[in-house]
Design a protein around this motif. Sequence first.
Motif: not given
Length: 324
Positions: A290-316
Amino acid sequence: MLVINGREAAGILTMGSCITVMEAVLADLSEGDAVQSLRQVLPLEERNLLGLMPGYLRREGVAGAKMISIFPHNHGQSLPSHQGVVALFDAATGVLLAVVDGQSITAIRTAAVSAAATKLLAREDAESLAILGTGEQARSHLEAMVQVRGINRAKVWGRTPAKAREFAAAMSSRWNIEITAALSVQDAVMDADIICTATAATEPVLHSAWVKAGAHINAIGACRAHERELDTALVAGARLYVDRIESAIHEAGDYLIPLSEGAITADHITGELGGLLTGRIPGRGSSSEITIFKGLGLAVEDLAAAFHIYKQALALHKGVEISF
């Protein structure tokens, strides 16, 4: 400064693209190319929280923070439990580049990280899914799981049976798989190859005796040191992975409570998801483990997602430009 609302952010950040972005940033985190500090949490009334999560993506040259409110009782008021924004700054000049809706990012990136963990830890032949919870994270985790494993049937459990039935009906037609509402957690999970816990529970809802050999669990609901979704025996008998060890040893009740009980030792955490992605730590040891992944959520995940959205928003040409 570009302001990107939730509708635009969700349209840009597809689950498939987000899984790729999360895998990259978690690998960067393990290599030291993404850094963050522990989240600061301000308790409010009635278990409500206000959180600040800062971080820095060296490779992308951006820094920033997510400010988020967590109001667990909002589920009963037809409001999301997590709401907030991500502020994105140029790390070279300090210029504020964008403010992006945080609710849409949280909904998608949390499940995308669980999908990355599932790709690495769930058995290749996993086909049955159990979801505990009926809210936003339950919906996004269903979407994420069907992208990384050949899911052909699922069960959902919620504290309100009517909501579980509504979820099953709506999601069955959307994803064209058999989804049924379970009357109990035990019924939901007893045959599941993959289990996702996305509840507001503060005491264990998932017990070891109900989980079959070889299952993989994504536990993402409890985010404070005195709260947990999994019982002690389940954590003690499983191989445990986390998104960030520093966060887990301060915030993860699913780890800290069994540790305080003496059921596990401090080295019970096998390692971080980033270490799995870079091959630094071992994955599943056997088909029966049995394997468990315990995710708490990280700031770097939010920033990476926001940066991806920002780049695509500029292009679109999306978002609203505001002089600031």
